[in-house]
Design a protein around this motif. Structure first.
Motif, PDB file in Angstrom:
ATOM      1  N   ASP A 127      24.519 -30.795 -37.987  1.00 21.82           N
ATOM      2  CA  ASP A 127      25.557 -29.921 -38.540  1.00 21.82           C
ATOM      3  C   ASP A 127      26.942 -30.525 -38.338  1.00 21.82           C
ATOM      4  O   ASP A 127      27.284 -30.974 -37.237  1.00 21.82           O
ATOM      5  CB  ASP A 127      25.471 -28.536 -37.892  1.00 21.82           C
ATOM      6  N   ASP A 128      27.722 -30.537 -39.425  1.00 21.02           N
ATOM      7  CA  ASP A 128      29.111 -31.020 -39.442  1.00 21.02           C
ATOM      8  C   ASP A 128      29.252 -32.522 -39.205  1.00 21.02           C
ATOM      9  O   ASP A 128      30.369 -33.037 -39.113  1.00 21.02           O
ATOM     10  CB  ASP A 128      29.967 -30.238 -38.428  1.00 21.02           C
ATOM     11  N   GLN A 129      28.149 -33.223 -39.085  1.00 19.85           N
ATOM     12  CA  GLN A 129      28.237 -34.681 -38.976  1.00 19.85           C
ATOM     13  C   GLN A 129      28.424 -35.251 -40.377  1.00 19.85           C
ATOM     14  O   GLN A 129      27.839 -34.760 -41.350  1.00 19.85           O
ATOM     15  CB  GLN A 129      26.929 -35.244 -38.412  1.00 19.85           C
TER      16      GLN A 129
ATOM     17  N   ALA B 166      19.290 -39.653 -47.375  1.00 23.52           N
ATOM     18  CA  ALA B 166      20.348 -38.733 -47.822  1.00 23.52           C
ATOM     19  C   ALA B 166      19.823 -37.302 -47.898  1.00 23.52           C
ATOM     20  O   ALA B 166      20.461 -36.361 -47.401  1.00 23.52           O
ATOM     21  CB  ALA B 166      20.882 -39.187 -49.178  1.00 23.52           C
ATOM     22  N   LYS B 167      18.658 -37.141 -48.505  1.00 24.50           N
ATOM     23  CA  LYS B 167      18.102 -35.796 -48.670  1.00 24.50           C
ATOM     24  C   LYS B 167      17.741 -35.174 -47.324  1.00 24.50           C
ATOM     25  O   LYS B 167      17.973 -33.990 -47.076  1.00 24.50           O
ATOM     26  CB  LYS B 167      16.882 -35.852 -49.596  1.00 24.50           C
ATOM     27  N   PHE B 168      17.204 -36.001 -46.429  1.00 27.02           N
ATOM     28  CA  PHE B 168      16.836 -35.495 -45.094  1.00 27.02           C
ATOM     29  C   PHE B 168      18.069 -35.010 -44.337  1.00 27.02           C
ATOM     30  O   PHE B 168      18.109 -33.879 -43.838  1.00 27.02           O
ATOM     31  CB  PHE B 168      16.113 -36.583 -44.289  1.00 27.02           C
ATOM     32  N   PHE B 169      19.089 -35.878 -44.244  1.00 30.01           N
ATOM     33  CA  PHE B 169      20.260 -35.509 -43.428  1.00 30.01           C
ATOM     34  C   PHE B 169      20.986 -34.297 -44.026  1.00 30.01           C
ATOM     35  O   PHE B 169      21.444 -33.425 -43.287  1.00 30.01           O
ATOM     36  CB  PHE B 169      21.206 -36.707 -43.269  1.00 30.01           C
ATOM     37  N   ALA B 170      21.057 -34.247 -45.350  1.00 32.28           N
ATOM     38  CA  ALA B 170      21.715 -33.097 -45.983  1.00 32.28           C
ATOM     39  C   ALA B 170      20.916 -31.817 -45.706  1.00 32.28           C
ATOM     40  O   ALA B 170      21.503 -30.761 -45.473  1.00 32.28           O
ATOM     41  CB  ALA B 170      21.850 -33.337 -47.477  1.00 32.28           C
ATOM     42  N   SER B 171      19.607 -31.929 -45.689  1.00 28.61           N
ATOM     43  CA  SER B 171      18.773 -30.737 -45.448  1.00 28.61           C
ATOM     44  C   SER B 171      18.879 -30.255 -44.005  1.00 28.61           C
ATOM     45  O   SER B 171      18.502 -29.137 -43.683  1.00 28.61           O
ATOM     46  CB  SER B 171      17.308 -31.020 -45.794  1.00 28.61           C
ATOM     47  N   ARG B 172      19.420 -31.132 -43.131  1.00 22.79           N
ATOM     48  CA  ARG B 172      19.577 -30.750 -41.717  1.00 22.79           C
ATOM     49  C   ARG B 172      21.046 -30.561 -41.342  1.00 22.79           C
ATOM     50  O   ARG B 172      21.436 -30.755 -40.201  1.00 22.79           O
ATOM     51  CB  ARG B 172      18.950 -31.821 -40.821  1.00 22.79           C
ATOM     52  N   GLY B 173      21.879 -30.258 -42.331  1.00 24.25           N
ATOM     53  CA  GLY B 173      23.246 -29.832 -42.027  1.00 24.25           C
ATOM     54  C   GLY B 173      24.331 -30.882 -42.129  1.00 24.25           C
ATOM     55  O   GLY B 173      25.505 -30.566 -41.958  1.00 24.25           O
TER      56      GLY B 173
ATOM     57  N   GLN C 123      22.663 -38.424 -59.374  1.00 23.36           N
ATOM     58  CA  GLN C 123      21.391 -37.682 -59.371  1.00 23.36           C
ATOM     59  C   GLN C 123      21.028 -37.205 -57.966  1.00 23.36           C
ATOM     60  O   GLN C 123      20.579 -36.077 -57.769  1.00 23.36           O
ATOM     61  CB  GLN C 123      20.254 -38.560 -59.922  1.00 23.36           C
ATOM     62  N   VAL C 124      21.224 -38.072 -56.984  1.00 24.97           N
ATOM     63  CA  VAL C 124      20.876 -37.701 -55.608  1.00 24.97           C
ATOM     64  C   VAL C 124      21.817 -36.601 -55.109  1.00 24.97           C
ATOM     65  O   VAL C 124      21.377 -35.624 -54.483  1.00 24.97           O
ATOM     66  CB  VAL C 124      20.911 -38.934 -54.670  1.00 24.97           C
ATOM     67  N   VAL C 125      23.099 -36.736 -55.434  1.00 19.89           N
ATOM     68  CA  VAL C 125      24.064 -35.694 -55.038  1.00 19.89           C
ATOM     69  C   VAL C 125      23.659 -34.360 -55.663  1.00 19.89           C
ATOM     70  O   VAL C 125      23.684 -33.314 -55.002  1.00 19.89           O
ATOM     71  CB  VAL C 125      25.504 -36.086 -55.448  1.00 19.89           C
TER      72      VAL C 125
ATOM     73  N   ASN D 221      21.945 -28.927 -55.303  1.00 23.85           N
ATOM     74  CA  ASN D 221      21.047 -27.889 -55.843  1.00 23.85           C
ATOM     75  C   ASN D 221      20.220 -27.242 -54.745  1.00 23.85           C
ATOM     76  O   ASN D 221      19.845 -26.081 -54.826  1.00 23.85           O
ATOM     77  CB  ASN D 221      20.091 -28.478 -56.893  1.00 23.85           C
ATOM     78  N   ALA D 222      19.944 -28.019 -53.706  1.00 17.67           N
ATOM     79  CA  ALA D 222      19.143 -27.490 -52.585  1.00 17.67           C
ATOM     80  C   ALA D 222      20.030 -26.827 -51.526  1.00 17.67           C
ATOM     81  O   ALA D 222      19.562 -26.457 -50.448  1.00 17.67           O
ATOM     82  CB  ALA D 222      18.323 -28.616 -51.964  1.00 17.67           C
ATOM     83  N   GLY D 223      21.337 -26.715 -51.828  1.00 15.55           N
ATOM     84  CA  GLY D 223      22.242 -26.016 -50.902  1.00 15.55           C
ATOM     85  C   GLY D 223      22.934 -26.936 -49.912  1.00 15.55           C
ATOM     86  O   GLY D 223      23.634 -26.479 -48.996  1.00 15.55           O
ATOM     87  N   GLY D 224      22.769 -28.255 -50.080  1.00 13.05           N
ATOM     88  CA  GLY D 224      23.392 -29.212 -49.152  1.00 13.05           C
ATOM     89  C   GLY D 224      24.765 -29.659 -49.622  1.00 13.05           C
ATOM     90  O   GLY D 224      25.233 -29.269 -50.696  1.00 13.05           O
ATOM     91  N   VAL D 225      25.390 -30.513 -48.795  1.00 14.01           N
ATOM     92  CA  VAL D 225      26.738 -31.011 -49.104  1.00 14.01           C
ATOM     93  C   VAL D 225      26.681 -32.540 -49.233  1.00 14.01           C
ATOM     94  O   VAL D 225      26.258 -33.233 -48.303  1.00 14.01           O
ATOM     95  CB  VAL D 225      27.732 -30.625 -47.984  1.00 14.01           C
TER      96      VAL D 225
END
Ligand code: NAI
Length: 323
Positions: free
Chosen positions: A8-10, A26-33, A61-63, A68-72
């Protein structure tokens, strides 16, 4: 599960995150905050697309998948050779950087006999120059906040050599020396740097591996180790790891006990020939991790008082110049 590993916040910068391993990171880290910078210039596995230019679409596309999955996440389309611009995207978008994953890579496989200067130069440029440019740009931020994590991507080709990959192997072994040095320079600022030699099904490996192999080599099975190495709870630094198909291991240097000759006229090729077996005997091996180890070994072997070579002092002096 309450103890899920999170970021989170990293702020995490991943180069070459439009495809393969980088995309899964990218997808993993975004899914974990985490807030993620998805860098990728587009292009094919050899460093350019059919027009000879990159295209931004893969990063976008990755962004999109992440948001879309709620990540940043934000995209960045620069070549890693312009690494300072990639780090600037992190600072401009999120105001900080905590983790840098140097993952972008291409191939130019050709035997040495047929290798052109261009084949050599582009591989060095993307892998070696690129990793330096991003790390150097991130360094002042890491140093100031006394926290930073770097993963540089090597390859079994770099660690062991591989037919037709002299350029790639040289660039990938360079990641080892580069990372081991960054780990030493970063130690007092709590900056941890490690090397990963991954194995994963991607467009880089699709022409090399059989379909059955590609099945079990999902990039997803590399991600968990990287997740641990860059987590704030992990103090590992200066290490080399392998990860592929669910197998994880660490690699280290090994030095044979060796043979010690007197540095005088008795030191001849004939003497070395007679003692070659001792030089290559690993039965009493040690595992060095610094140039100072060699100096200590020589001092001990020659029964010299500590620091009598002056080299330790010189090393410290040299470090003092650059920190
Ligand atoms: P990939 O081809 O699927 O992804 C690499 C990405 O890097 C691509 O999207 C590409 O556009 C991007 N890229 C290339 N040059 C770039 C540059 N100058 N600037 C910005 N982005 C650039 O490849 P894969 O397999 O995911 O590889 C990732 C890393 O892992 C590479 O460094 C590769 O050498 C290394 N590696 C991969 C292995 C594997 O089994 N897939 C084995 C050993 C190492």
């Amino acid at each position: 599960m309450a103890d899920q590993i999170r970021y989170d916040d990293q702020v995490i910068v991943i180069t070459g995150a439009g495809n393969g391993l980088g995309k899964q990171y990218a997808k993993f880290f975004a899914s974990r905050g985490a807030k993620v910078v998805v860098n990728d210039l587009g292009g094919n596995a050899f460093g350019k697309d059919k027009d000879g230019k990159g295209e931004s679409k893969v990063a976008d596309q990755v962004v999109k998948e992440i948001t879309n999955a709620g990540g940043v996440a934000v995209p960045n389309y620069d070549a890693v050779q312009n690494g300072d611009k990639i780090i600037k995207t992190a600072i401009d978008s999120f105001g900080r950087i905590d983790v840098l994953i140097n993952n972008a890579g291409i191939l130019r496989d050709v035997t040495l006999r047929n290798m052109t200067d261009a084949d050599w130069d582009i591989i060095m440029d993307v892998h070696v120059h690129g990793a330096m440019k991003t790390a150097r740009a991130a360094w002042p931020f890491f140093k100031k906040q006394k926290h930073g994590k770097v993963i540089n991507t090597s390859s079994s080709s770099g660690l062991f050599g591989n037919f037709g990959q002299a350029n790639y192997a040289a660039a990938k072994m360079a990641q080892v020396g580069f990372t081991e040095t960054l780990a030493k320079e970063g130690a007092k600022y709590n900056i941890h740097c490690n090397v990963l030699a991954p194995g994963a099904a991607s467009r880089l490996t699709q022409t090399v591996w059989a379909p059955e192999m590609m099945e079990v080599m999902k990039p997803d099975w590399v991600v968990p180790l990287v997740g641990v190495l860059v987590h704030s709870s992990c103090n590992e630094s200066g290490s080399i790891f392998e990860a592929a198909a669910g197998h994880f291991s660490k690699i280290r240097w090994e030095r044979s006990k060796g043979f010690l000759a007197r540095p005088d006229d008795s030191l001849t090729a004939d003497l070395i020939l007679r003692n070659h077996d001792k030089i290559v005997d690993f039965s009493e091996a040690e595992h060095p991790n610094g140039t100072a180890d060699m100096i200590t070994l020589l001092e001990k072997a020659m029964a010299l008082p500590s620091n009598s070579t002056g080299s330790e002092t010189n090393l410290k002096g040299r470090v003092a110049l650059v920190t």
